[in-house]
Design an enzyme around this catalytic site. Structure first.
Site, PDB file in Angstrom:
ATOM      1  CG  ASP A  21      -2.028   1.010   1.135  1.00  0.00           C
ATOM      2  OD1 ASP A  21      -2.261   1.538   0.038  1.00  0.00           O
ATOM      3  OD2 ASP A  21      -2.672   1.272   2.160  1.00  0.00           O
ATOM      4  CG  HIS A  38       0.980   1.969  -9.727  1.00  0.00           C
ATOM      5  ND1 HIS A  38       0.546   1.494  -8.500  1.00  0.00           N
ATOM      6  CD2 HIS A  38      -0.051   2.699 -10.236  1.00  0.00           C
ATOM      7  CE1 HIS A  38      -0.693   1.912  -8.280  1.00  0.00           C
ATOM      8  NE2 HIS A  38      -1.080   2.650  -9.314  1.00  0.00           N
ATOM      9  CG  LEU A 132      10.802 -16.513  -3.036  1.00  0.00           C
ATOM     10  CD1 LEU A 132      10.178 -16.664  -1.652  1.00  0.00           C
ATOM     11  CD2 LEU A 132      11.361 -15.099  -3.207  1.00  0.00           C
TER      12      LEU A 132
END
Length: 245
Positions: A21, A38, A132
């Site tokens: 956020d 962004h 990962l």
């Protein structure tokens, strides 16, 4: 680097979920269009992915685009889709180099065709990786996911494929099937909401909220979250004596 060295490598969370956020507010503070926030946020994704791989975290799930985000201005949605395409295409070699596989959860069918194809290709190309698992929650919301699971369960019951519905049954019908529940949920940007994210899966997750806007959330901020997690006593309904005895 000092914070990284303070982390107990024997108490690393297996799965970290992140609500990223603050991109828009970061851009607004600088007099920039939200798109720039962004783009800078994508740099934070790269940084956090790399440090998570170093720490041998098995799963990172990023709340990339919610079903509610489809209601944003068309220009911003289009820019986000293009950024997603560019990111998965450009980052595929880096993911492979770092032994990271890409996965996606959500209503992927709603994505533009070129976005979906780029995403599918990166997922397929990185499937060989064994380190990962980077999970992107795209066109995702937990209420959509649970509703979809209930609909599928109902259909399978009507077909005679399923008889009893238990807690594990519901987990098997969620888009996160096969992915362990998060140990730690991080939300950046100073808000204290879950925002319809992994509601079923975070039942016993440790929650960590910080004021840092996502584009500024890099290695040190992530290490602080991990260190905070390592100070928690995870009892899962038991007493401290039972856990520590």
């Amino acid at each position: 680097m000092a914070l990284l060295e303070d982390i107990d490598k024997g108490k690393i969370p297996q799965h970290v979920a992140i609500i990223m956020d603050g991109n828009g507010r970061w851009a607004k503070q600088r007099g920039l269009d939200r798109t720039f926030g962004h783009k800078e946020g994508a740099e934070s994704v790269r940084s956090i992915t790399e440090i998570a791989a170093k720490l041998n975290i098995k799963y990172i799930t990023l709340y990339t685009f919610s079903t509610e985000n489809w209601n944003r201005p068309e220009e911003e949605v289009s820019a986000l889709m293009e950024l997603l395409v560019d990111s998965v295409v450009n980052e595929t070699p880096t993911l492979l180099k770092n032994n990271i596989s890409l996965k996606a959860i959500g209503d992927i069918g709603r994505l533009p065709e070129h976005t979906r194809k780029a995403l599918d290709k990166c997922i397929a190309d990185t499937d060989v990786s064994t380190g990962l698992n980077l999970v992107l929650a795209i066109s995702y919301s937990s209420r959509w996911e649970i509703t979809n699971a209930v609909q599928q369960i109902s259909q399978d019951i009507n077909k005679g494929l399923l008889k009893d519905v238990e807690e594990s049954t519901i987990s098997d019908y969620l888009t996160t099937k096969g992915i362990p529940d998060p140990d730690l949920l991080i939300r950046t940007g100073g808000e204290f909401r879950i925002s319809n994210f992994l509601l079923w899966q975070i039942a016993y997750a440790e929650l960590y909220f910080c004021d840092v806007l996502w584009p500024d959330f890099r290695e040190d901020a992530f290490c602080e979250a991990i260190l905070d997690f390592q100070c928690r006593e995870r009892r899962f309904g038991k007493t401290s004596e039972q856990v520590n005895g």
